[in-house]
Enzyme design. Structure first.
Site, PDB file in Angstrom:
ATOM      1  N   THR A   1       0.826  -1.216   0.000  1.00  0.00           N
ATOM      2  CA  THR A   1       0.000   0.000   0.000  1.00  0.00           C
ATOM      3  C   THR A   1       0.861   1.267   0.000  1.00  0.00           C
ATOM      4  OG1 THR A   1      -1.446   1.284   1.456  1.00  0.00           O
ATOM      5  CG2 THR A   1      -0.085  -0.339   2.521  1.00  0.00           C
ATOM      6  N   ASP A   2       0.290   2.374  -0.460  1.00  0.00           N
ATOM      7  CA  ASP A   2       1.016   3.653  -0.384  1.00  0.00           C
ATOM      8  C   ASP A   2       1.045   4.190   1.047  1.00  0.00           C
ATOM      9  OD1 ASP A   2      -1.655   4.406  -0.132  1.00  0.00           O
ATOM     10  OD2 ASP A   2      -1.569   6.002  -1.637  1.00  0.00           O
ATOM     11  N   GLU A   3       0.265   3.575   1.953  1.00  0.00           N
ATOM     12  CA  GLU A   3       0.215   4.085   3.332  1.00  0.00           C
ATOM     13  C   GLU A   3       1.556   3.920   4.051  1.00  0.00           C
ATOM     14  OE1 GLU A   3      -3.349   3.232   5.527  1.00  0.00           O
ATOM     15  OE2 GLU A   3      -4.476   2.881   3.692  1.00  0.00           O
TER      16      GLU A   3
ATOM     17  N   TYR B   1      -1.619  -0.728  10.951  1.00  0.00           N
ATOM     18  CA  TYR B   1      -1.747  -1.369   9.628  1.00  0.00           C
ATOM     19  C   TYR B   1      -0.564  -1.016   8.733  1.00  0.00           C
ATOM     20  CZ  TYR B   1      -3.153  -1.851   4.728  1.00  0.00           C
ATOM     21  OH  TYR B   1      -3.165  -2.145   3.379  1.00  0.00           O
TER      22      TYR B   1
ATOM     23  N   LYS C   1       2.505  -3.364   7.217  1.00  0.00           N
ATOM     24  CA  LYS C   1       2.772  -3.524   5.776  1.00  0.00           C
ATOM     25  C   LYS C   1       4.192  -3.056   5.452  1.00  0.00           C
ATOM     26  CE  LYS C   1       0.425  -4.753   2.871  1.00  0.00           C
ATOM     27  NZ  LYS C   1       0.092  -6.112   2.336  1.00  0.00           N
TER      28      LYS C   1
END
Ligand code: NAD
Length: 345
Positions: free
Chosen positions: A130-132, A155, A159
């Site tokens: 993810t870009d998060e 989260y 990741k």
């Protein structure tokens, strides 16, 4: 190609399974079937004699070894994860166990299998992220593949940890990997607790539509089928040991996104219009990242990929899909108290 896809009963994984089957690949769908899974998402693909399903947990290394030995895939696409930020705040342990330890198990099982196969040239381990992991942006700028990691929720931290493990396995053991970091997805088969389906289902039932904070948080939205297309392209044509950012070039504030969905609802389901009157601002999520934006130059220039639909078009298709598929989402609302928690039951 025979592809082992983990998390293939979830939202994005099932889109990848459907597309891979449609394109003639063989698929082994490995999924533990957590609350987020639904085999209905792949019901049609499962009719194919090129599809197999294995219910297994990526925390169970022995199960992974057996499945790899039994099915002998040419490539692995690893999507299985705990994926909901709000759940990671309430209960972070599952995120560390599945996203970090589970990915470690996948890497070790893949390394043992790849080595036992004589390290075939074409083998790839594709890690989907993810870009998060990049944290939060100010008013300007975009995430590139070299943006330093700065995860801020359990989260995104889990990741980020998994991304680092994947890079380390490539450097240390020579495992052939590709990585992708994608922006927010939306589209059909999205679990009803995520923002876009919440808005549609609240509007449909005439209940307040919750928007965090002032609604000014900015995300880059990508239609899930475009993401699946990008993932198969990176798997087949991406450069080894490289990461690709995937985004829709569709930045929108949450409030604008919600208003667009409401406008589609007004059009497609006029009863209850104007649905935007239901918008209600609620207390912000702790540590809510303000802005994410993806620079997709690498995937566009190296691989020629771009999204096929605008967010306007993709949201319309999504609203149409939820209006036509109550049989899919109603049982999920009735299950595990999801509907009660969301107030949509
Ligand atoms: P999802 O929650 O809809 O699906 C996750 C799937 O993984 C489910 O089918 C679940 O049963 C399975 N799973 C969970 N724990 C497992 C375990 N221990 N063993 C085996 N299977 C397990 O998630 P999603 O939104 O489809 O996301 C898929 C991947 O894409 C994730 O890795 C996520 O981090 C990444 N991603 C998501 C988005 C997004 O907007 N949703 C954006 C970028 C990247």
């Amino acid at each position: 190609m025979k592809i082992l896809i983990t998390g293939g009963a979830g939202f994005i994984g099932s889109a990848v399974v459907r597309l891979a089957i449609a394109r003639g690949h063989h698929v082994v769908n490995l999924d533990a079937l957590t609350y987020a899974a639904n085999l209905e998402n792949v019901a049609q693909a499962a009719q194919s004699d090129r599809y197999a399903f294995e219910q297994a947990d990526i925390r169970d290394r022995a199960a992974l070894d057996r499945i790899l030995a039994d099915h002998r895939p040419d490539a692995i696409m690893h999507l299985a994860a705990e994926s909901h930020v709000d759940r990671s705040i309430d209960g972070p342990a599952a995120f560390v166990e599945t996203n970090v330890i589970g990915t470690f198990n996948m890497l070790e099982a893949a390394r043992a299998y790849w080595t036992a196969q004589g390290k075939p040239d074409g083998f790839r381990f594709h890690h989907i992220s993810t870009d998060e992991v990049f944290g939060s942006l100010g008013e300007t700028g975009q995430f590139t593949e070299t943006t330093p990691y700065d995860p801020r929720s359990p989260y995104s931290a889990s990741k980020a940890g998994s991304d680092h493990l994947v890079r380390a396995w490539a450097e240390t053991y020579g495992l052939p990997v590709v990585l992708t970091n994608c922006s927010n997805n939306y589209g059909p088969y999205h679990f009803p607790e995520k923002l876009v389906p919440v808005v549609i289902l609240k509007a449909l039932s005439g209940q307040p539509i919750p928007v965090y904070g002032d609604g000014g948080n900015i995300r880059d939205w990508l239609y899930v089928e475009d993401h699946a297309d990008a993932l198969l392209l990176v798997l087949e044509k991406g450069q080894l040991n490289r990461s690709y950012n995937i985004g829709g070039e569709n930045e929108a504030t949450n409030i604008d996104l919600v208003r667009t969905i409401c406008a589609h609802m007004d059009d497609l389901h006029p009863a209850g219009a104007p649905h935007a009157d239901l918008i209600t601002f609620v207390t912000d999520r702790p540590g809510h990242d303000r802005r994410y934006a993806i620079d997709p130059t690498r995937i566009r220039t190296e691989l020629g990929w771009r999204p096929s639909v605008t967010v306007e078009e993709g949201l319309r298709r999504t609203v149409e899909w939820y209006l036509a598929n109550r049989d899919w989402w109603q049982p999920l609302l009735d299950r595990d108290g999801v509907g009660k928690r969301l107030g949509t039951a």
